[in-house]
Scaffold this motif. Structure first.
Motif, short mmCIF file in Angstrom:
data_model
loop_
_atom_site.label_atom_id
_atom_site.label_comp_id
_atom_site.label_asym_id
_atom_site.label_seq_id
_atom_site.Cartn_x
_atom_site.Cartn_y
_atom_site.Cartn_z
N PRO A 264 0.83 -1.20 0.00
CA PRO A 264 0.00 0.00 0.00
C PRO A 264 0.87 1.26 0.00
O PRO A 264 2.05 1.19 0.33
N VAL A 265 0.28 2.39 -0.36
CA VAL A 265 1.01 3.65 -0.33
C VAL A 265 1.31 3.99 1.13
O VAL A 265 0.42 4.05 1.96
N SER A 287 4.68 16.70 -5.22
CA SER A 287 3.77 15.61 -4.88
C SER A 287 4.45 14.29 -5.21
O SER A 287 5.00 14.14 -6.29
N LEU A 288 4.41 13.36 -4.27
CA LEU A 288 5.03 12.05 -4.48
C LEU A 288 4.22 11.00 -3.71
O LEU A 288 3.61 11.31 -2.69
N GLU A 289 4.27 9.77 -4.22
CA GLU A 289 3.70 8.67 -3.45
C GLU A 289 4.70 7.53 -3.47
O GLU A 289 5.27 7.21 -4.51
N ILE A 290 4.92 6.94 -2.32
CA ILE A 290 5.84 5.80 -2.27
C ILE A 290 5.12 4.64 -1.60
O ILE A 290 4.49 4.80 -0.55
N CYS A 291 5.21 3.49 -2.24
CA CYS A 291 4.53 2.30 -1.73
C CYS A 291 5.48 1.46 -0.88
O CYS A 291 6.70 1.59 -0.98
N GLY A 292 4.90 0.60 -0.08
CA GLY A 292 5.70 -0.37 0.65
C GLY A 292 6.47 -1.22 -0.32
O GLY A 292 5.98 -1.56 -1.40
#
Lengths: 513, 353
Positions: A264-265, A287-292
């Motif tokens: 998940p994020v 803006s950034l999103e990093i997942c497990g």
């Protein structure tokens, strides 16, 4: 027959250092080192931090006196008592930290400390003319009338080189000149190097980047533990061999990065604006999103807002606008403790200033964030038995080389301190890890180890933001690579598609679709 | 080997400060026409030579140690508390007010209450600079010094007005001092016929407590972390301003207690000049004790001895009392200077190596 440079200065045919020994209390910094450079060549001096490169060059530049050994220029023994003596002998040095006055113009900086041809009156026009000539000749584009504070690092470096040339340097020592440049700027710099060499200059190029050394040098000398580990012509040596010479054992240069199913994020950054020290937005809508299970590499030339972004993510710098969401909890403008409590670990950029307390022991540093929790303390009393047990485990797990757990951290090497910090931060089993320049100034052996631990963490499902100026590191570890330019993310590319050229263009602000 | 010798030399350097100060003092004594050997002989004999001298030394060492303990905590937390003098005064005022105000209460209740009043008043006096520092970043050196001035004026007002001894008004002498404290709060004398009181024991016990506090508890750990490296502490989630304020508050509390104990153990009433420089000498004692609570014990005794012995020396060889202050000042300068030198030597060695 003496040959001359275009400036009219005689060419320095050969500089030879013989059996140089330099001792500092408790350390043998140079141990009978032989080193030489000839006109028309680029000789790279390669080695890890603390191998004795800078010490050797400082003796050549008159900053230290050798304890033993000789410095010969064109066969004549020299005794330099100060950098001025070295400059007079035709030696120039470009330091890692530029020695320019920001409030003065380029020509003023170059004229600084030199005798004017018109006595007490400045002859800046004449200086300017010469600066333009030199720039033309060596491909060093500069605006002589610009103020230094207006210039980017790459330009400032060109001024330093012109300054040395202006002073008639025939032999130039360049101390890690590529550390602050984009790949394209590095290419330009190398073109200049080649022109200087063909003109008859001798160049000493200090570096620890294998690719660059192989790209430009005629000969390569590796220093290890203060000794000359070998001098090789470029044609006869490979990257792997050089790495081995530096470390003294075989090294892995490529990591195995098995695919991981993205979780998940874990870290979500939305339209983040953060003020820099000068009051302007250093982070300007990121803006950034990093997942497990993912490592997102953040590349960029230093000073493009990476530091401010990292500090905001640590809770150290106020967020002006936008949100930071960690594990679905909003922590925007939360204290560092709140970030830690939501499962974040943080490896700060400056390990001695932000990551560890010099005077504290290994054990005390290891419990820095968690001393208030079990098993380290109970009812506000520290439990030393549990601390020693736990810390001892982390120290051996993370391969921290220390005489004892009570040794003050200031007595450890940079690599070992970094492993200690890594151990402290990873032993908390973080779900989000922010790693800022995790291997800067760390020797190859320790870097390799740190990289492997970061990859292991990825397998455990941690979401990692890896901020680094080392493109090789970013490319070796990251699943995706984001490039930051002037406070914004100029693009995010999959690691497979991230060639150095493409990243280099992005780092220079060119958007590549 | 050379490394070890260097370390030993640096550790001994501050201790050398005392003999060197005495050597310079000897030259001044010679210049004044006094025999230095005789003078120092009188000094040592006066301070440590007999029961009377020794007990006086310990009486003076007690407030020095208490103030010094507060200084240890504050300095370890990276804040500089110069406000000991004012904190002693307000501590003494508070203890006196409680003792005189509730004099019919049983000693078992009143005595600890007086001490508590002193602690709280001192803590408040240290708390103002502490909170100013934490909230607004006000320099604590300036604010603690200013709090000293306020404390002196407060004491002047109270001792001439609301708290003046009614007997002074009756007699018309109007000396600025409070009424005598009820006997129930007088601290027990340890040696009959001397001033040595049980406050000395309290101070030594507290030194051990402070040691445990600083090195064995999480709060002490945080205070030391903040003092050594604010940034790293902050990154690790420690609330830096809170612990800076706390160190100043605790520093004030100890000085306040010193004031209360001075009133309850020695003077038995609040009067002008009660602090008599303990607030400043206590800093020196703590520095001389390497800012270590246990090191502060012998350091306080030494400085207490200097204060007592100086008095005796003055009488024995007839030198002006200003010379005594000069001698103490020299010790301070040399101690602080030698610490700077040690640190610099150590630093140079590290950076070169």
């Amino acid at each position: 027959m003496t040959r001359y440079l275009s400036s009219g200065r005689p060419i320095l045919e050969e500089m030879r250092m013989q059996g140089i020994v330099k001792r500092f209390p408790g350390v043998l910094a140079n141990d009978h080192v032989d080193f030489d450079v000839r006109t028309g060549e680029v000789h790279a001096l390669l080695g890890e931090n603390g191998a004795g490169k800078s010490t050797l060059m400082r003796q050549l530049y008159g900053m230290y006196k050798p304890d033993e050994g000789k410095i010969l220029i064109d066969g004549k023994e020299m005794h330099f008592n100060s950098p001025q003596d070295a400059i007079n002998a035709g030696i120039g040095m470009i330091h890692q930290h530029f020695m320019l006055v920001p409030g003065l113009t380029v020509v003023e900086n170059i004229a600084l400390g030199l005798k004017s041809s018109r006595g007490p009156v400045l002859d800046l026009d004449r200086v300017e003319k010469r600066v333009l000539e030199l720039g033309e000749q060596y491909g060093l584009k500069v605006d002589p009338r610009a103020y230094v504070w207006q210039l980017a690092v790459g330009e400032q470096q060109r001024i330093e080189i012109i300054k040395a040339l202006y002073r008639g340097a025939s032999l130039l020592v360049l101390d890690e000149p590529t550390a602050v440049l984009t790949p394209q700027e590095v290419d330009d710099l190398f073109v200049t190097f080649k022109r200087m060499a063909s003109e008859g200059h001798a160049l000493i190029f200090i570096s620890h980047k294998l690719n660059e050394v192989l790209a430009i040098s005629n000969r390569i000398t590796v220093l290890r533990d203060g000794k000359n580990a070998g001098t090789r012509p470029n044609e006869n040596v490979t990257r792997v061999e050089l790495a081995q010479m530096m470390v003294g054992r075989p090294v892995i240069l490529q990591y195995n990065r098995p695919p991981v199913e993205a979780g998940p994020v874990r870290l979500r950054i939305q339209d983040l604006h953060v003020r820099g020290d000068r009051g302007k937005d250093a982070v300007d809508g990121v803006s950034l999103e990093i997942c497990g299970g993912e490592i997102l590499g953040l590349a960029g030339v230093s000073g493009n807002g990476q530091r401010e972004l990292a500090e905001a993510l640590a809770g150290m710098r106020p967020v002006r606008q936008g949100r930071i969401i960690l594990n679905d909890k909003e922590v925007t403008n939360g204290s560092p403790l709140q970030h830690i409590n939501v499962g974040q670990s943080y490896i700060p950029e400056e390990r001695m200033k932000e990551g560890a307390i010099r005077e504290f022991s290994v054990a005390d540093n290891m419990i820095l964030a968690d001393h208030g929790k079990k098993p380290y303390s109970r009812h506000t009393f520290l439990d030393f038995k549990a601390i020693r047990e736990q810390v001892g485990k982390i120290v051996s797990d993370f391969n921290v080389k220390t005489p004892s757990l009570d040794t003050p951290v200031k007595n450890l090497s940079g690599g070992n301190i970094q492993k200690l910090i890594l151990g402290r931060e990873l032993s908390r089993c973080p779900s989000v890890l922010i790693a800022s320049q995790p291997t800067r100034g760390v020797d190859i052996g320790a870097s390799e180890y740190i990289h492997q631990r970061l990859l292991e963490q990825r397998l455990c499902g941690t979401a990692t933001l890896l901020i680094s100026e080392d493109l090789d590191e970013i490319r070796a570890l990251s699943d995706r690579i984001a490039v930051m330019y002037e406070g914004r993310i100029i693009g995010i590319v999959d690691s497979k598609d991230a060639t150095p050229d493409r990243l280099g263009l992005m780092m220079a602000g060119v958007e590549t679709a | 080997m050379k490394r070890v010798l260097n370390k030993v030399f640096e550790a001994l350097l501050p201790l050398l400060a005392v003999p060197v100060a005495f050597l310079i003092g000897a030259m001044m004594l010679l210049a004044l026409g006094a025999n230095p050997l005789e003078a120092y002989g009188a000094m040592i004999a006066g301070a440590f030579g007999d029961v009377s001298g020794l007990t006086q030394t310990l009486v003076k060492a007690t407030p020095l140690l208490l103030v010094g303990l507060g200084v240890c905590i504050a300095f370890r937390g990276g804040v500089i508390n110069i406000g000991g003098e004012g904190q002693i005064i307000v501590g003494a005022l508070a203890a006196t007010a409680v003792a005189v105000g509730f004099k019919e209460w049983p000693g078992l209740v009143l005595l600890p209450l007086c001490m508590l009043a002193g602690v709280l008043a001192g803590a408040m006096w240290g708390g103002v600079p502490g909170i100013l520092k934490a909230r607004l970043g006000v320099n604590e050196i300036l604010s603690t010094v200013m709090m000293n001035a306020i404390a002196v004026q407060l004491s002047n007002y109270l001792l001439r007005g609301p708290m003046i001894d009614p007997k002074e008004i009756e007699a018309g002498t109007r000396i600025a001092q409070s009424a005598l404290l009820p006997r129930s709060v007088w601290l027990a004398r340890l040696v009959p016929q001397t001033l040595l009181h049980s406050g000395a024991i309290i101070a030594v016990v507290l030194a051990v407590v402070v040691f445990i506090f600083l090195w064995r508890t999480t709060i002490g750990y945080r205070i030391r972390a903040v003092g050594l490296n604010r940034d790293a502490a902050k990154y690790a989630g420690i609330n830096v301003p809170f612990y800076q304020a706390l160190s100043l508050i605790l520093g004030g509390a100890f000085a306040g207690l010193a004031g209360a104990i001075e009133v309850m153990g020695v003077q038995h009433r609040m009067m002008e000049n009660l602090a008599s420089g303990y607030g400043f000498s206590g800093i020196v004692a703590a520095l001389f004790g390497s800012l270590h609570p246990l090191g502060s014990i012998p350091a306080s005794v030494l400085f207490g001895g200097l204060l007592v012995g100086a008095d005796k020396m003055q009488r024995a060889v007839q030198v002006p009392s200003a010379l005594i202050d000069t001698l103490l000042g020299l010790v301070v300068l040399l101690v602080v200077g030698s610490q700077v030198i040690s640190r610099r030597r150590a630093h140079r060695r590290e950076t070169r190596g």
